[in-house]
Design a protein around this motif. Structure first.
Motif, PDB file in Angstrom:
ATOM      1  N   ILE A 219      -8.013  15.939  -0.549  1.00 27.63           N
ATOM      2  CA  ILE A 219      -9.036  15.108  -1.170  1.00 27.63           C
ATOM      3  C   ILE A 219     -10.391  15.599  -0.687  1.00 27.63           C
ATOM      4  CG2 ILE A 219      -9.945  12.757  -1.320  1.00 27.63           C
ATOM      5  CD1 ILE A 219      -7.043  11.818  -0.750  1.00 27.63           C
ATOM      6  N   SER A 220     -11.342  15.704  -1.589  1.00 29.33           N
ATOM      7  CA  SER A 220     -12.658  16.210  -1.255  1.00 29.33           C
ATOM      8  C   SER A 220     -13.633  15.047  -1.118  1.00 29.33           C
ATOM      9  CB  SER A 220     -13.130  17.180  -2.346  1.00 29.33           C
ATOM     10  OG  SER A 220     -14.474  17.535  -2.135  1.00 29.33           O
ATOM     11  N   ARG A 233     -12.724  14.443  17.656  1.00 31.24           N
ATOM     12  CA  ARG A 233     -12.146  13.657  16.560  1.00 31.24           C
ATOM     13  C   ARG A 233     -13.046  13.728  15.328  1.00 31.24           C
ATOM     14  NH1 ARG A 233     -11.728   7.801  18.490  1.00 31.24           N
ATOM     15  NH2 ARG A 233     -10.859   7.533  16.380  1.00 31.24           N
ATOM     16  N   ARG A 234     -12.416  13.749  14.151  1.00 34.37           N
ATOM     17  CA  ARG A 234     -13.125  13.667  12.885  1.00 34.37           C
ATOM     18  C   ARG A 234     -12.745  12.337  12.235  1.00 34.37           C
ATOM     19  NH1 ARG A 234     -14.798  17.232  15.452  1.00 34.37           N
ATOM     20  NH2 ARG A 234     -15.326  19.356  14.783  1.00 34.37           N
ATOM     21  N   VAL A 235     -13.767  11.532  11.953  1.00 33.09           N
ATOM     22  CA  VAL A 235     -13.528  10.145  11.542  1.00 33.09           C
ATOM     23  C   VAL A 235     -14.213   9.866  10.207  1.00 33.09           C
ATOM     24  CG1 VAL A 235     -13.935   7.720  12.134  1.00 33.09           C
ATOM     25  CG2 VAL A 235     -13.273   9.353  13.903  1.00 33.09           C
ATOM     26  N   ARG A 248     -11.016   5.879  10.421  1.00 32.10           N
ATOM     27  CA  ARG A 248      -9.762   6.586  10.125  1.00 32.10           C
ATOM     28  C   ARG A 248      -9.891   8.037  10.581  1.00 32.10           C
ATOM     29  NH1 ARG A 248      -6.612   5.869   5.522  1.00 32.10           N
ATOM     30  NH2 ARG A 248      -7.253   3.671   5.592  1.00 32.10           N
ATOM     31  N   ASP A 249      -8.995   8.440  11.488  1.00 34.08           N
ATOM     32  CA  ASP A 249      -8.983   9.852  11.895  1.00 34.08           C
ATOM     33  C   ASP A 249      -8.440  10.694  10.745  1.00 34.08           C
ATOM     34  OD1 ASP A 249      -9.743  10.135  14.819  1.00 34.08           O
ATOM     35  OD2 ASP A 249      -8.309   8.460  14.905  1.00 34.08           O
ATOM     36  N   VAL A 250      -9.107  11.823  10.508  1.00 31.12           N
ATOM     37  CA  VAL A 250      -8.699  12.696   9.404  1.00 31.12           C
ATOM     38  C   VAL A 250      -8.593  14.145   9.898  1.00 31.12           C
ATOM     39  CG1 VAL A 250      -9.710  11.246   7.608  1.00 31.12           C
ATOM     40  CG2 VAL A 250     -11.095  13.045   8.673  1.00 31.12           C
ATOM     41  N   GLN A 251      -7.798  14.897   9.163  1.00 28.13           N
ATOM     42  CA  GLN A 251      -7.714  16.345   9.402  1.00 28.13           C
ATOM     43  C   GLN A 251      -8.459  17.049   8.287  1.00 28.13           C
ATOM     44  OE1 GLN A 251      -3.751  17.935   9.772  1.00 28.13           O
ATOM     45  NE2 GLN A 251      -4.456  20.059   9.607  1.00 28.13           N
ATOM     46  N   MET A 252      -9.400  17.902   8.689  1.00 32.79           N
ATOM     47  CA  MET A 252     -10.276  18.543   7.704  1.00 32.79           C
ATOM     48  C   MET A 252      -9.751  19.902   7.276  1.00 32.79           C
ATOM     49  SD  MET A 252     -13.982  17.712   9.372  1.00 32.79           S
ATOM     50  CE  MET A 252     -14.619  19.127   8.511  1.00 32.79           C
ATOM     51  N   LEU A 263      -7.304  17.020   4.490  1.00 33.21           N
ATOM     52  CA  LEU A 263      -5.890  17.377   4.346  1.00 33.21           C
ATOM     53  C   LEU A 263      -4.963  16.228   4.737  1.00 33.21           C
ATOM     54  CD1 LEU A 263      -6.051  20.987   5.853  1.00 33.21           C
ATOM     55  CD2 LEU A 263      -6.204  20.310   3.454  1.00 33.21           C
ATOM     56  N   ARG A 264      -5.416  15.374   5.654  1.00 36.16           N
ATOM     57  CA  ARG A 264      -4.556  14.279   6.127  1.00 36.16           C
ATOM     58  C   ARG A 264      -5.426  13.123   6.596  1.00 36.16           C
ATOM     59  NH1 ARG A 264      -0.580  16.321  10.496  1.00 36.16           N
ATOM     60  NH2 ARG A 264      -0.045  17.622   8.703  1.00 36.16           N
TER      61      ARG A 264
END
Length: 288
Positions: A219-220, A233-235, A248-252, A263-264
């Protein structure tokens, strides 16, 4: 120009339709005269060498000639043939007209799109083009594509071309790429072929191209939606059904042109904060 000289006559006008081989302009050239004179001299020496060689062969056959003289005549004949062939090829480049005149002819069918010289102009081989010919049936569309998008484009890919000047849209497909990226614009040229001829289409018209590309994984979201916490952390802040927000923690994934692929951590359809996320978390940093 194939020879140095001076333009003495223009035989066509801009916009004129010409066939392959049609005369376009005439050049007066001392070099052309010299090349043709050289060919005439080489032809005379070749004829003489052939005659001498035949005479030596006949004398050998009659038993009154010398083999050494025949060999010498044969060597001179080979030299004369080489000289004549070299002179013939030089004249072939400038045309078979006699004297110092050279006629420049159209290499293919087309339309005279521009004339860059006028009578009296001095020209030289390797200089500027004398005229330009174009084939309206062979127009291409040239798209300027950012280097980051090139991997999403392939030969044969379908596209839609909009031509605002003639209020027309037409299907096209990618034919080829320029292998070089322009260092200033960071863009490369992509060449497209249009599906059919369009009335009123002219070389140089502005076109807008929409290329059909496959969807990317993930998702972009805008880069401004992603915060950095604790240095690693990427939030992303996601809106809950009750109107509050949760981190929400996300994977870029890849970051390109102001957007980043997630990505997640997110699900399609969820609402995220894309502006002002730092107001919700004063301990985070903005992702740049």
């Amino acid at each position: 120009a194939t020879v140095a000289g001076r333009v003495v006559a223009l035989l066509v006008r801009a916009g004129e339709v010409v066939k392959a081989g049609a005369p376009l302009l005439t050049i007066e050239s001392a070099d052309a005269a010299a090349a043709r004179a050289t060919l005439d001299g080489a032809a005379t020496r070749l004829a003489t060498a052939e005659s001498v060689f035949r005479r030596q062969v006949e004398m050998i056959e009659k038993g009154v000639g010398l083999e050494a003289e025949r060999q010498e005549a044969e060597a001179r004949l080979k030299e004369a043939r080489t000289e004549h062939e070299r002179a013939r090829q030089a004249v072939a480049l400038i045309g078979a007209e006699p004297g110092s005149r050279v006629t420049v002819r159209a290499p293919s069918d087309g339309v005279v799109t521009s004339i860059r010289v006028s009578p009296g102009a001095t020209i030289a081989p390797g200089g500027e083009a004398l005229l330009e010919l174009g084939d309206p049936a062979q127009l291409q569309v040239v798209a300027q594509v950012p280097e980051g998008e090139l991997r999403r484009i392939a030969i044969g890919q379908q596209a839609e071309v909009e031509l605002p000047a003639i209020a027309t849209r037409i299907a096209a497909k990618v034919e080829n790429f320029n292998p070089r990226v322009e260092p200033e614009s960071r863009r490369a040229q992509v060449y497209l072929a249009i599906a059919q001829r369009i009335e009123g289409l002219r070389a140089g018209m502005l076109a807008q191209i929409a290329l059909r590309v496959g969807a990317e994984d993930g998702i972009s979201v805008p880069v401004s939606a992603v915060l950095i916490k604790d240095g690693k952390r990427r939030v992303v802040y996601v809106e809950r059904p009750d109107g509050t927000f949760e981190a929400r923690d996300v994977q870029m994934g890849r970051n390109r042109e102001g957007r980043v692929v997630i990505l997640r951590g997110l699900t399609a359809g969820e609402r995220v904060v894309v502006r002002g996320a730092l107001l919700l978390d004063n301990q985070a940093e903005q992702l740049l």
